[in-house]
Design an enzyme around this catalytic site. Structure first.
Site, short mmCIF file in Angstrom:
data_model
loop_
_atom_site.label_atom_id
_atom_site.label_comp_id
_atom_site.label_asym_id
_atom_site.label_seq_id
_atom_site.Cartn_x
_atom_site.Cartn_y
_atom_site.Cartn_z
N GLU A 1 0.95 -8.52 11.72
CA GLU A 1 0.77 -8.22 10.30
C GLU A 1 2.12 -8.09 9.60
O GLU A 1 2.31 -8.56 8.48
CB GLU A 1 -0.04 -6.93 10.19
CG GLU A 1 -0.47 -6.56 8.80
CD GLU A 1 -1.30 -5.28 8.77
OE1 GLU A 1 -1.69 -4.88 7.66
OE2 GLU A 1 -1.57 -4.68 9.85
N ASP B 1 0.76 -1.25 0.00
CA ASP B 1 0.00 0.00 0.00
C ASP B 1 0.80 1.30 0.00
O ASP B 1 0.55 2.18 -0.81
CB ASP B 1 -0.95 0.03 1.21
CG ASP B 1 -1.95 -1.11 1.18
OD1 ASP B 1 -1.74 -2.06 0.40
OD2 ASP B 1 -2.93 -1.07 1.93
#
Length: 434
Positions: free
Chosen positions: A400, A168
């Site tokens: 994550e 991202d």
């Protein structure tokens, strides 16, 4: 190792929401495209029914034109921004009538995931008959890409938003942001209420993200208009490598199923064109590995990231090129003070080992690199990546992403972003069994 696997199974079962998985609680409360695919690989080792259901529910949100959205909004929670009301997928005439979704996609992992399910399966006849019920939808997704995302008909598809890349806030996109001056949007971030803001993209970065979506919405998510007008138009090596890997898996699966000569021929044609263009256009001789191509400004973005090595996973480079890539991987990312493989070049001034895709280690990329290096015969390096991945999870938990600096892992607080993260758990299970 058994205890770690038991914990991973607990994470997956906890994030299972009656037919699909969320990446993690609070931060990501919906179904994500590439997360779901990779989660299914983990489930396949202990609950094939859930693995199959994961893919089935994802494909149930497919648009009529074959597009698979990056988020399927399966609940009304407002704990995530931007939500369904911002994305307005209903603007596209062929969008899902059943679910609210986004109007962007993610790396198309589903093809190779189906092959993984078959490979892991204890009952291959049963699994193949399941695959037969969903494989045409995956083929249709690939057809969508080559028909709608390849304006130069060269076998390389574009992404029009950084979220489509899966990486991202990569520093690679900074060059694109420099060409833009979006409005200042007023909105309430939700991600920073769940995790430390220093680990997330900035408010100004979000202005760029939202602006690109607004352009797409203005034109009802029409691919031709997006190709013409979006300031962000990138041919991404990770995205295209995943598509090529999935093409290869579809060829193998259709061959097992039989009676699909036309589809197999089409897949071979796409494959030939894609691999040729990928090697001609995205390999930078000077750097010695693959980089991103900015289709809007017609130039290579000359940065090394973990995505640069993803073509190994898809069998794209020649043996000579693979050797060059491995040398760079060891020199830049493989120091004894580092865990492999940082998501961005540690020698760059843009490197940030705590901030999302600007430097941390990600389990999903490591899993791909482990597989790719093995295919090219670099078993020592692939084993190091596997060992590093297992070790960082053992030390910190199922986060994550993780700090790439070994010194930060002494107190078990070098895991960042969401905790009890589904694909970290799923791919750890697969690594243990590989």
């Amino acid at each position: 190792m058994k205890l770690l696997e038991k914990k991973a199974i607990e994470v997956l079962n906890k994030n299972w929401k009656n037919g699909f998985s969320i990446p993690c609680a609070n931060l990501y409360p919906f179904q994500w495209f590439w997360d779901s695919g990779l989660i299914a690989v983990g489930f396949a080792h202990f609950d094939m029914d859930k693995a199959e259901k994961e893919i089935e529910t994802l494909l149930d949100a497919q648009w009529e034109n074959g597009f698979i959205p990056h988020i399927v909004f399966r609940s009304e929670t407002d704990s995530y921004f931007p939500g369904a009301d911002f994305h307005r997928s209903d603007l596209h005439p062929q969008s899902s009538k059943k679910y609210k979704t986004t109007g962007m996609t993610q790396p198309p992992v589903t093809g190779f995931v189906l092959k993984e399910l078959y490979k892991i399966s204890q009952n291959k006849v049963k699994t193949l008959s399941y695959i037969e019920t969903v494989i045409d939808k995956v083929y249709l997704n690939h057809e969508y890409f080559f028909n709608n995302r390849d304006p130069k008909n060269e076998g390389l598809v574009y992404i029009y938003h950084n979220w489509e890349s899966g990486t991202d806030n990569s520093p690679i996109w900074d060059d694109v942001w420099d060409t833009m001056n979006p409005p200042e949007y007023t909105f309430e971030r939700r991600d920073t209420t769940h995790v430390d803001a220093s680990q997330r993209p900035s408010k100004r970065e979000y202005d760029h993200y939202l602006h690109i979506i607004e352009i797409a919405k203005k034109h009802n998510y029409d691919d031709k208009k997006i190709a013409e007008l979006s300031p962000f138009l990138i041919q991404d090596p990770l995205f295209n490598a995943v598509l090529i890997k999935s093409n290869r898996s579809l060829i193998e699966l259709y061959t097992l199923i039989g009676n699909n000569k036309d589809k197999i021929k089409q897949l071979h044609d796409w494959q030939e064109k894609s691999i040729k263009s990928f090697n001609n256009k995205l390999f930078d001789e000077e750097i010695g590995t693959y980089v991103h191509y900015d289709l809007r400004n017609e130039k290579l973005l000359k940065y090394v990231s973990s995505s640069s090595f993803s073509p190994l996973f898809a069998g794209i480079p020649t043996k000579e090129r693979a050797m060059s890539m491995v040398k760079i991987m060891i020199d830049k990312f493989g120091g004894s003070h580092q865990y492999m493989c940082a998501s961005f070049d540690p020698d760059s001034e843009r490197f940030n080992p705590k901030k999302y895709w600007r430097g941390p280690v990600w389990v999903n990329l490591n899993w791909m690199l482990y597989r790719g290096l093995n295919e090219y015969g670099y078993s020592d390096l692939s084993e190091r990546i596997k060992k590093d991945t297992i070790e960082i999870i053992e030390k910190n938990g199922f986060y994550e992403y993780f700090d790439s600096r070994k010194e930060m892992h002494k107190n078990g607080k070098a895991g960042y972003g969401g905790n009890n993260f589904s694909w970290s758990a799923a791919l750890l299970i697969d690594l243990i069994h590989s």
